[in-house]
Design an enzyme around this catalytic site. Structure first.
Site, PDB file in Angstrom:
ATOM      1  N   THR A 193       0.814  -1.214   0.000  1.00  0.00           N
ATOM      2  CA  THR A 193       0.000   0.000   0.000  1.00  0.00           C
ATOM      3  C   THR A 193       0.855   1.275   0.000  1.00  0.00           C
ATOM      4  O   THR A 193       1.879   1.350   0.680  1.00  0.00           O
ATOM      5  CB  THR A 193      -0.918  -0.013   1.242  1.00  0.00           C
ATOM      6  OG1 THR A 193      -1.659  -1.236   1.217  1.00  0.00           O
ATOM      7  CG2 THR A 193      -1.868   1.163   1.266  1.00  0.00           C
ATOM      8  N   PRO A 195       0.509   5.891  -0.461  1.00  0.00           N
ATOM      9  CA  PRO A 195      -0.454   6.980  -0.288  1.00  0.00           C
ATOM     10  C   PRO A 195      -1.475   7.034  -1.424  1.00  0.00           C
ATOM     11  O   PRO A 195      -2.644   7.280  -1.196  1.00  0.00           O
ATOM     12  CB  PRO A 195       0.426   8.232  -0.266  1.00  0.00           C
ATOM     13  CG  PRO A 195       1.741   7.749   0.264  1.00  0.00           C
ATOM     14  CD  PRO A 195       1.888   6.328  -0.221  1.00  0.00           C
ATOM     15  N   GLY A 198      -4.358   2.107  -2.822  1.00  0.00           N
ATOM     16  CA  GLY A 198      -4.971   1.263  -1.796  1.00  0.00           C
ATOM     17  C   GLY A 198      -5.500   0.014  -2.458  1.00  0.00           C
ATOM     18  O   GLY A 198      -4.771  -0.951  -2.677  1.00  0.00           O
ATOM     19  N   SER A 199      -6.790   0.090  -2.854  1.00  0.00           N
ATOM     20  CA  SER A 199      -7.391  -1.068  -3.536  1.00  0.00           C
ATOM     21  C   SER A 199      -6.773  -1.288  -4.909  1.00  0.00           C
ATOM     22  O   SER A 199      -6.641  -2.414  -5.370  1.00  0.00           O
ATOM     23  CB  SER A 199      -8.897  -0.831  -3.694  1.00  0.00           C
ATOM     24  OG  SER A 199      -9.503  -0.838  -2.428  1.00  0.00           O
ATOM     25  N   ILE A 226       1.958   0.102   6.895  1.00  0.00           N
ATOM     26  CA  ILE A 226       2.616  -1.198   6.824  1.00  0.00           C
ATOM     27  C   ILE A 226       2.659  -1.820   8.217  1.00  0.00           C
ATOM     28  O   ILE A 226       3.305  -1.294   9.136  1.00  0.00           O
ATOM     29  CB  ILE A 226       4.049  -1.061   6.231  1.00  0.00           C
ATOM     30  CG1 ILE A 226       3.980  -0.384   4.856  1.00  0.00           C
ATOM     31  CG2 ILE A 226       4.742  -2.419   6.162  1.00  0.00           C
ATOM     32  CD1 ILE A 226       3.049  -1.051   3.849  1.00  0.00           C
ATOM     33  N   GLU A 438      -6.527  -6.117   3.699  1.00  0.00           N
ATOM     34  CA  GLU A 438      -6.318  -7.384   2.967  1.00  0.00           C
ATOM     35  C   GLU A 438      -7.309  -7.534   1.818  1.00  0.00           C
ATOM     36  O   GLU A 438      -7.802  -8.633   1.532  1.00  0.00           O
ATOM     37  CB  GLU A 438      -6.407  -8.595   3.902  1.00  0.00           C
ATOM     38  CG  GLU A 438      -5.077  -9.323   3.992  1.00  0.00           C
ATOM     39  CD  GLU A 438      -5.183 -10.774   4.440  1.00  0.00           C
ATOM     40  OE1 GLU A 438      -6.295 -11.262   4.678  1.00  0.00           O
ATOM     41  OE2 GLU A 438      -4.132 -11.408   4.534  1.00  0.00           O
ATOM     42  N   ASP A 442     -15.690  -4.518  -0.457  1.00  0.00           N
ATOM     43  CA  ASP A 442     -16.361  -4.005  -1.654  1.00  0.00           C
ATOM     44  C   ASP A 442     -15.599  -4.438  -2.908  1.00  0.00           C
ATOM     45  O   ASP A 442     -16.184  -4.813  -3.922  1.00  0.00           O
ATOM     46  CB  ASP A 442     -16.414  -2.470  -1.599  1.00  0.00           C
ATOM     47  CG  ASP A 442     -16.715  -1.976  -0.195  1.00  0.00           C
ATOM     48  OD1 ASP A 442     -17.823  -1.523   0.044  1.00  0.00           O
ATOM     49  OD2 ASP A 442     -15.820  -2.088   0.689  1.00  0.00           O
TER      50      ASP A 442
HETATM   51  S1  MYA Z   1      -2.115  -5.593   2.543  1.00  0.00           S
HETATM   52  C1  MYA Z   1      -2.834  -4.740   1.206  1.00  0.00           C
HETATM   53  C2  MYA Z   1      -4.054  -5.383   0.720  1.00  0.00           C
HETATM   54  N1  MYA Z   1      -4.371  -4.855  -0.571  1.00  0.00           N
HETATM   55  C3  MYA Z   1      -5.178  -5.508  -1.355  1.00  0.00           C
HETATM   56  O1  MYA Z   1      -5.697  -6.562  -1.038  1.00  0.00           O
HETATM   57  C4  MYA Z   1      -5.395  -4.910  -2.696  1.00  0.00           C
HETATM   58  C5  MYA Z   1      -6.759  -5.144  -3.226  1.00  0.00           C
HETATM   59  N2  MYA Z   1      -6.730  -5.048  -4.662  1.00  0.00           N
HETATM   60  C6  MYA Z   1      -6.784  -6.145  -5.426  1.00  0.00           C
HETATM   61  O2  MYA Z   1      -6.924  -7.264  -4.954  1.00  0.00           O
HETATM   62  C7  MYA Z   1      -6.654  -5.976  -6.933  1.00  0.00           C
HETATM   63  O3  MYA Z   1      -5.937  -4.829  -7.232  1.00  0.00           O
HETATM   64  C8  MYA Z   1      -8.000  -5.995  -7.681  1.00  0.00           C
HETATM   65  C9  MYA Z   1      -7.653  -6.136  -9.150  1.00  0.00           C
HETATM   66  C10 MYA Z   1      -8.829  -7.217  -7.330  1.00  0.00           C
HETATM   67  C11 MYA Z   1      -8.785  -4.733  -7.354  1.00  0.00           C
HETATM   68  N3  MYA Z   1      -5.906 -13.512  -7.739  1.00  0.00           N
HETATM   69  O4  MYA Z   1      -6.889  -5.719 -14.236  1.00  0.00           O
HETATM   70  P1  MYA Z   1      -7.250  -6.562 -13.060  1.00  0.00           P
HETATM   71  C12 MYA Z   1      -5.517 -10.972 -12.089  1.00  0.00           C
HETATM   72  C13 MYA Z   1      -5.413 -13.905  -8.909  1.00  0.00           C
HETATM   73  O5  MYA Z   1      -8.664  -6.872 -12.799  1.00  0.00           O
HETATM   74  P2  MYA Z   1      -6.963  -4.508 -11.176  1.00  0.00           P
HETATM   75  C14 MYA Z   1      -3.095  -5.311   3.897  1.00  0.00           C
HETATM   76  O6  MYA Z   1      -4.172  -4.823   3.815  1.00  0.00           O
HETATM   77  C15 MYA Z   1      -6.640 -10.793 -13.093  1.00  0.00           C
HETATM   78  O7  MYA Z   1      -7.321 -11.998 -13.324  1.00  0.00           O
HETATM   79  N4  MYA Z   1      -5.378 -13.126  -9.973  1.00  0.00           N
HETATM   80  O8  MYA Z   1      -6.601  -5.896 -11.800  1.00  0.00           O
HETATM   81  C16 MYA Z   1      -2.485  -5.698   5.232  1.00  0.00           C
HETATM   82  C17 MYA Z   1      -5.869 -10.329 -14.283  1.00  0.00           C
HETATM   83  O9  MYA Z   1      -5.218 -11.435 -14.867  1.00  0.00           O
HETATM   84  P3  MYA Z   1      -5.157 -11.581 -16.453  1.00  0.00           P
HETATM   85  C18 MYA Z   1      -5.875 -11.889  -9.838  1.00  0.00           C
HETATM   86  O10 MYA Z   1      -7.992  -3.771 -11.947  1.00  0.00           O
HETATM   87  C19 MYA Z   1      -3.444  -6.459   6.039  1.00  0.00           C
HETATM   88  C20 MYA Z   1      -4.768  -9.459 -13.668  1.00  0.00           C
HETATM   89  O11 MYA Z   1      -4.619  -9.910 -12.322  1.00  0.00           O
HETATM   90  C21 MYA Z   1      -6.408 -11.412  -8.630  1.00  0.00           C
HETATM   91  O12 MYA Z   1      -5.676  -3.836 -10.916  1.00  0.00           O
HETATM   92  C22 MYA Z   1      -2.780  -7.154   7.170  1.00  0.00           C
HETATM   93  C23 MYA Z   1      -5.137  -7.982 -13.644  1.00  0.00           C
HETATM   94  O13 MYA Z   1      -6.453  -7.912 -13.115  1.00  0.00           O
HETATM   95  C24 MYA Z   1      -6.407 -12.283  -7.554  1.00  0.00           C
HETATM   96  N5  MYA Z   1      -6.872 -11.957  -6.343  1.00  0.00           N
HETATM   97  O14 MYA Z   1      -7.652  -4.911  -9.777  1.00  0.00           O
HETATM   98  C25 MYA Z   1      -3.509  -8.412   7.408  1.00  0.00           C
HETATM   99  N6  MYA Z   1      -6.823 -10.126  -8.817  1.00  0.00           N
HETATM  100  O15 MYA Z   1      -4.480 -10.336 -16.939  1.00  0.00           O
HETATM  101  C26 MYA Z   1      -2.742  -9.355   8.242  1.00  0.00           C
HETATM  102  C27 MYA Z   1      -6.561  -9.827 -10.091  1.00  0.00           C
HETATM  103  O16 MYA Z   1      -4.398 -12.829 -16.670  1.00  0.00           O
HETATM  104  C28 MYA Z   1      -3.208 -10.736   8.015  1.00  0.00           C
HETATM  105  N7  MYA Z   1      -5.978 -10.879 -10.706  1.00  0.00           N
HETATM  106  O17 MYA Z   1      -6.594 -11.659 -16.876  1.00  0.00           O
HETATM  107  C29 MYA Z   1      -4.218 -11.182   8.995  1.00  0.00           C
HETATM  108  C30 MYA Z   1      -4.384 -12.634   8.994  1.00  0.00           C
HETATM  109  C31 MYA Z   1      -5.316 -13.080  10.054  1.00  0.00           C
HETATM  110  C32 MYA Z   1      -4.656 -13.254  11.394  1.00  0.00           C
HETATM  111  C33 MYA Z   1      -3.662 -14.265  11.413  1.00  0.00           C
HETATM  112  C34 MYA Z   1      -3.118 -14.521  12.845  1.00  0.00           C
HETATM  113  C35 MYA Z   1      -1.944 -15.391  12.780  1.00  0.00           C
END
Ligand code: MYA
Length: 630
Positions: A193, A195, A198-199, A226, A438, A442
């Site tokens: 992430t 500035p 984000g998404s 981070i 994560e 939405d």
């Molecule tokens: S870390 C930061 C979290 N950030 C995010 O999650 C970002 C969210 N954004 C996205 O996921 C993507 O940018 C989106 C795609 C979905 C919006 N799997 O042109 P595109 C492929 C596989 O549609 P965009 C945090 O928060 C897609 O098919 N492939 O992409 C820390 C295409 O492929 P192709 C995927 O418009 C939290 C290509 O990519 C996926 O840019 C701390 C381009 O797609 C996917 N998911 O938007 C948590 N998405 O070209 C700690 C896209 O072949 C952990 N593609 O058709 C906590 C754990 C619990 C506790 C544990 C205790 C031990």
């Protein structure tokens, strides 16, 4: 947003009804044809994912039935060795209230977690980890979530995303160099992430330029929010790298993942952010100034960073379902203890229908969530690669279910629930971020809907292609046309998997089958109506995503409750009840959501929503005055 999906969707046949008008002719003339067992379908990779396949109106149950049981006796025994010490740690060493108040986890507590091996649960033993699989990890994370989500985030940011890239994409040399460090006392962090990003994860601005001799990259830029950013030594950093296209010769930026060691120099961190919850987790900005990264620290290949980031996130998302299953257990325990004892109007709270409904819903949500966690973890442990939609669903479901369960626990406890001493106020604050980070829910809903539509749409494109060369594709055409013909005259049967469930769940399985059938039809109808423009129809996409979530979760609980009944578990009857109740309600919601997107009167409401929102945005707040006129 989610542009790739729209690009890949291509043109969807608007003249879909052409297929139906062809039906009688095709049926008559082709029935006698000996169909060759090859068609366009076979040449395309079919997904094993249940969720993907409902977008085609098909029940692909190989990843749902039977409910996975991937632990051998040895794995169960190993896991049990860790459960008691971790429970003991949370009861005797960790103090969630102090952590929340001080905004950090003190060194003694961290040390105890390192000693337990909690920072390297899935790292192979040869690199200093516990060597557990996803299912075993899920079971331990449930305990963490039951006690302290802030500690969970410190642990999760380290291993679920911080160094997961090294586990998934690391070369043998990268693994040998870094995994012993991240299990031996050095913290890791995931730095995506920024500035302005984000998404929209692919729009990162951090840049790494390769040196002319190719030996290293120079990284500049900054990351924000981070987790573990203030004290991590090992970062997985995503940055744009200018790369020459071998075909066009053009230079374009492509996201690349790097392993960055604070020891390289030029890495600094901002102060810890002040947050609403998960206060003891450390969240900071991280700055990179002329950081010299050796070329061998590219992770997963130059230009492959977006895929690396997505797959790290996909791989870790079920962990949220695990953690929040524990959180919900804790909330339910507190509020039920209260409902069992508190007397009002001469009766215990548990005797009132309103309270019973709340308790039943809380129990179902926890059951569904826990089932999702172990279903997905089990499939991952069996080597499935088709789990990304299910992982996204588990994250969305878990974060919303836990929020609701905690909120209703507070409601059951009334004024007592609002008091800090009850402990639920902290849990509610901690939980709020789970719907945001994560992958915001939405965004993940759109991701589920669009990825599924792309898969369903690809199938329709195959059909379109097949019609261009009907002789070569008779198999596919015949199969599809007869399916459509029977559906059109009302003789079609919904996908049926009632033979896979316990007899008392057959009606519920039939409901899910009907949902899948309607779902496939709704996808076709939506594609005919909107074509490629479906990508912009977020009101519709959200409802499709919700219906997918309801359908998948129903299938998952049918599977788990059937297994509980087959194995004659003491809780089998209770589980069967929850599965029946869940499927009944979920099927109604699916029906409602699918009706809404087809109903002209409801679609008019979407137009109204757009206009209302436009008015509010133009007014930069509430648009109307008070009824008093001032
Ligand atoms: S870390 C930061 C979290 N950030 C995010 O999650 C970002 C969210 N954004 C996205 O996921 C993507 O940018 C989106 C795609 C979905 C919006 N799997 O042109 P595109 C492929 C596989 O549609 P965009 C945090 O928060 C897609 O098919 N492939 O992409 C820390 C295409 O492929 P192709 C995927 O418009 C939290 C290509 O990519 C996926 O840019 C701390 C381009 O797609 C996917 N998911 O938007 C948590 N998405 O070209 C700690 C896209 O072949 C952990 N593609 O058709 C906590 C754990 C619990 C506790 C544990 C205790 C031990």
């Amino acid at each position: 947003m989610i542009t790739g999906v729209s690009k890949a969707l291509g043109h969807v046949p608007r003249s879909f009804n052409k297929f139906v008008s062809l039906n009688s002719r095709c049926l008559a003339t082709q029935a006698a044809v000996k169909v060759k067992e090859r068609d366009a379908k076979a040449s395309k990779k079919e997904s094993e994912s249940f969720t993907m396949n409902i977008f085609r109106g098909e029940a692909q149950v190989s990843q749902v039935f039977p409910f996975p049981n991937p632990l051998s006796q040895e794995q169960t025994d190993t896991l049990k060795m860790f459960i008691d010490p971790i429970e003991k740690f949370f009861e005797e060493v960790n103090d969630p209230v102090r952590n929340d108040e001080t905004g950090e986890v003190d060194e003694t507590t961290k040390r105890a977690l390192w000693d337990l091996g909690a920072f390297g649960i899935q790292v192979p033993e040869e690199f200093g980890g516990l060597g557990l699989n996803n299912t075993q990890y899920g079971r331990l994370v449930e305990i963490v979530g039951k006690h302290d989500l802030g500690v969970g985030i410190m642990l999760g940011s380290h291993q679920s995303i911080g160094f997961k890239g090294i586990m998934l994409y690391g070369t043998p040399a990268q693994k040998a160099k870094y995994l012993p460090r991240v299990t031996g006392g050095e913290y890791a962090a995931f730095a995506l992430t920024e500035p302005s990003t984000g998404s929209d994860a692919s729009a990162v601005k951090c840049r790494a330029v390769k040196s002319s001799d190719g030996s290293h990259y120079v990284l500049n830029g900054s990351k924000m929010w981070i987790s573990n950013g203030g004290f991590a030594n090992i970062f997985t950093v995503f940055a744009q790298v200018p790369m020459k296209d071998p075909v066009t010769g053009e230079t374009k930026d492509k996201v690349t993942a790097f392993i960055v060691d604070r020891g390289f120099g030029g890495v600094t961190s901002g102060p810890p952010e002040k947050k609403m919850g998960i206060n003891c987790s450390n969240t900071t900005e991280v700055f990179f100034e002329d950081v010299k990264i050796p070329a061998e620290n590219v992770l997963g290949g130059e230009g492959q960073g977006f895929k690396v980031a997505m797959n790290i996130l996909n791989n870790g998302r079920f962990g949220m379902a695990a953690a929040l299953s524990g959180t919900m257990q804790a909330c339910i325990k507190k509020s039920v203890e209260f409902a069992n004892n508190r007397v009002q109007f001469g009766k215990k709270l548990k005797e009132f229908g309103s309270i019973q409904e709340k308790i039943a819903r809380m129990a179902m949500l926890q059951y569904v969530d826990q089932s999702l966690c172990y279903m997905i973890a089990g499939n991952m442990d069996k080597g499935s690669e088709d789990y990304h939609l299910e992982a996204a669903i588990s994250k969305v479901f878990a974060s919303e279910a836990a929020w609701w369960v905690c909120d209703e626990s507070i409601q059951i406890m009334g004024g007592m629930g609002f008091m800090k001493q009850t402990g639920l106020e902290k849990v509610l604050r901690d939980l709020r971020i789970f719907r945001i980070f994560e992958g915001a829910n939405d965004i993940l809903r759109l991701f589920v809907a669009l990825t599924g539509i792309q898969y369903g749409g690809a199938h329709l494109k195959e059909l379109q292609k097949a019609f261009k060369n009907p002789t070569a594709n008779l198999g596919l055409i015949f199969e599809e046309v007869s399916k459509r013909a029977t559906k059109a005259v009302g003789l079609g049967s919904a996908p049926n998997f009632s033979h896979l469930v316990h007899p008392s769940l057959q009606d519920s399985a039939n409901l899910v089958g009907k949902s899948i059938e309607s779902y496939g039809q709704s996808i076709e109808a939506a594609l005919i109506k909107y074509g490629k423009g479906i990508v912009e129809e977020q009101f519709v996409l959200n409802r499709l995503a919700q219906a997918a979530i309801d359908t998948y979760t129903s299938a998952v609980v049918l599977s788990r409750a059937s297994k509980a009944a087959d194995e004659k578990l003491p809780t089998a009857q209770h589980e069967l009840l929850m599965a029946q109740a869940w499927c009944a309600e979920a099927a109604c919601r699916v029906d409602d959501n699918l009706k809404i997107i087809k109903s002209d009167s409801y679609l008019k409401n979407f137009t109204r929503f757009r206009e209302i929102a436009k008015n509010i945005c133009e007014a930069e707040g509430v648009a109307q005055n008070t009824p008093l006129g001032f």
